[in-house]
Design a protein around this motif. Sequence first.
Motif, short mmCIF file in Angstrom:
data_model
loop_
_atom_site.label_atom_id
_atom_site.label_comp_id
_atom_site.label_asym_id
_atom_site.label_seq_id
_atom_site.Cartn_x
_atom_site.Cartn_y
_atom_site.Cartn_z
N ALA A 30 1.06 -1.25 0.41
CA ALA A 30 -0.22 0.01 0.31
C ALA A 30 1.06 1.23 0.11
O ALA A 30 0.64 2.20 -0.53
N LEU A 31 1.87 1.38 0.27
CA LEU A 31 3.64 2.15 0.48
C LEU A 31 3.92 1.98 -0.55
O LEU A 31 4.83 3.08 -1.58
N SER A 32 3.31 0.79 -1.90
CA SER A 32 4.44 1.61 -3.17
C SER A 32 5.68 0.12 -3.28
O SER A 32 6.42 0.57 -3.39
N PHE A 33 5.82 -0.29 -1.60
CA PHE A 33 7.02 -1.61 -1.97
C PHE A 33 6.25 -2.65 -1.96
O PHE A 33 5.87 -3.69 -1.18
N THR A 34 7.42 -2.99 -2.90
CA THR A 34 7.24 -4.80 -3.58
C THR A 34 8.25 -5.83 -2.57
O THR A 34 9.41 -4.97 -3.50
N VAL A 35 7.57 -5.50 -1.85
CA VAL A 35 8.75 -6.57 -0.72
C VAL A 35 8.12 -8.00 -0.98
O VAL A 35 6.97 -8.39 -0.02
N ASN A 36 9.31 -9.40 -1.51
CA ASN A 36 8.56 -10.81 -0.86
C ASN A 36 8.72 -10.96 0.24
O ASN A 36 9.50 -10.59 1.79
N ALA A 37 7.72 -11.81 0.87
CA ALA A 37 7.55 -12.34 2.30
C ALA A 37 9.40 -13.02 2.70
O ALA A 37 9.44 -12.94 4.32
#
Length: 276
Positions: free
Chosen positions: A69-76
């Motif tokens: 939602a903050l525009s950070f695409t981070v994997n688990a």
Amino acid sequence: MSELRSYVSANEPLSVRKQCALLGINRSTLYYDAVGESPENLEVMRHMDEEFTKHPTHGVLQMQDFLLALSFTVNAKRIRRLLRKMGIMALYPRRNLSKLGHAKYIRPYLLRNLAVIRPNQVWAIDITYIPMAKGFMYMTAIVDVYSRYIVAWDVFNSLDAKNSLAVLKSALAHHGKPEIINSDQGSQFTCALWTEYVEEVAKIKISMDGRGRALDNIFIERFWRTVKQDYVYICPASDGTELYKGLSEFVSYYNNVKTHQGIGRTKPVDLYTAAA
């Protein structure tokens, strides 16, 4: 402070401890170097810390959605690694979480239904991640549960058990000893170094939170929330020395100036010293 630190040398006849004592500085300040990560990871960690402070039950998947939602695409996998580095674990019941080899050091929770009626009856110790402008450190603190007075604290660049023990020894030297000290079941406390010193040398009873129980160490958790929201997030320190100085001022304010609703809108110092 940085100038004084530069005078300390391991090559001198006097020990580092004695040099620090003569200069009037804390020996641990020699090691106040922030732990590093990439700029993006540091920003991600700061956001996750703020979110965890508000919502301590959020796990990896909820953190992933929050970051997206903050525009950070981070994997688990990356989120899990960073949370572990921060020493953060979501607060909810789990099964079979005791690490092999540490189970024998786990102690029961002694505070349930206990009436805490005086200073130095129960202390609580905990560790938290402290974000900085560039890097991060870990803060260890001990609170007197009755008065909410912070009896000792320090910052470090690792989660080593010896750091927690150093803070405890400082508290004992300045304030005497409690009957009980409560902690979580982190590896810093479920080890021989901690349990043997506390029980056999200091003669203090050890209490440990149930795994994933949010309310067992609520008073130190409230302090973390206050120090982060009122200081750390607003004034991110540029280095360890600045962080230490800022935290020193804030802890002094917290102990000696700030009133607390949970103790009848009084100051921790008044309640602690009145009966200690």
